[in-house]
Design an enzyme around this catalytic site. Structure first.
Site, PDB file in Angstrom:
ATOM      1  N   TYR A  20       0.889  -1.191   0.378  1.00 22.65           N
ATOM      2  CA  TYR A  20      -0.165  -0.135   0.066  1.00 22.65           C
ATOM      3  C   TYR A  20       0.656   1.227   0.148  1.00 22.65           C
ATOM      4  CZ  TYR A  20       1.146   0.432   4.883  1.00 22.65           C
ATOM      5  OH  TYR A  20       1.840   0.891   6.037  1.00 22.65           O
ATOM      6  N   CYS A  21      -0.465   2.460  -0.253  1.00 24.80           N
ATOM      7  CA  CYS A  21       0.671   3.486  -0.028  1.00 24.80           C
ATOM      8  C   CYS A  21      -0.017   4.222   0.544  1.00 24.80           C
ATOM      9  CB  CYS A  21       0.725   4.034  -1.701  1.00 24.80           C
ATOM     10  SG  CYS A  21       2.639   4.533  -1.695  1.00 24.80           S
ATOM     11  N   ARG A  22       0.606   5.675   0.717  1.00 21.99           N
ATOM     12  CA  ARG A  22      -0.740   7.053   1.447  1.00 21.99           C
ATOM     13  C   ARG A  22      -1.387   7.432   0.490  1.00 21.99           C
ATOM     14  NH1 ARG A  22       2.920  11.743   3.648  1.00 21.99           N
ATOM     15  NH2 ARG A  22       1.440  11.963   5.127  1.00 21.99           N
ATOM     16  N   CYS A  26      -0.450   6.252  -6.078  1.00 22.70           N
ATOM     17  CA  CYS A  26       1.595   6.434  -5.877  1.00 22.70           C
ATOM     18  C   CYS A  26       1.829   4.887  -6.443  1.00 22.70           C
ATOM     19  CB  CYS A  26       1.564   5.749  -4.080  1.00 22.70           C
ATOM     20  SG  CYS A  26       3.113   5.415  -3.599  1.00 22.70           S
TER      21      CYS A  26
END
Length: 66
Positions: A20-22, A26
């Protein structure tokens, strides 16, 4: 991506990795999933980012795997 390759030896073969990413925009999780799958791990990408998940009040397990 160095974190994915340096820590991948610690991943049990039976575990599933969720990259995952913020933010949903992303691109790093796409690369991480490809790399981990190529190394023989089960990896999937979280569709939205962590921010969207937290705002939607989705459950998040913050415990380190034993």
């Amino acid at each position: 991506m160095p974190a994915a390759t340096s820590g991948q030896a610690e991943l049990p073969p039976s575990s599933e990795v969720v990259a995952y990413c913020r933010s949903e925009y992303c691109v790093l999780p796409h690369d991480a999933v490809r790399l981990l799958n190529a190394l023989g791990h089960r990896a999937v990408r979280l569709t939205d980012g962590m921010l969207e998940g937290r705002l939607s009040e989705l459950p998040v397990d913050t415990e380190a795997a034993a």
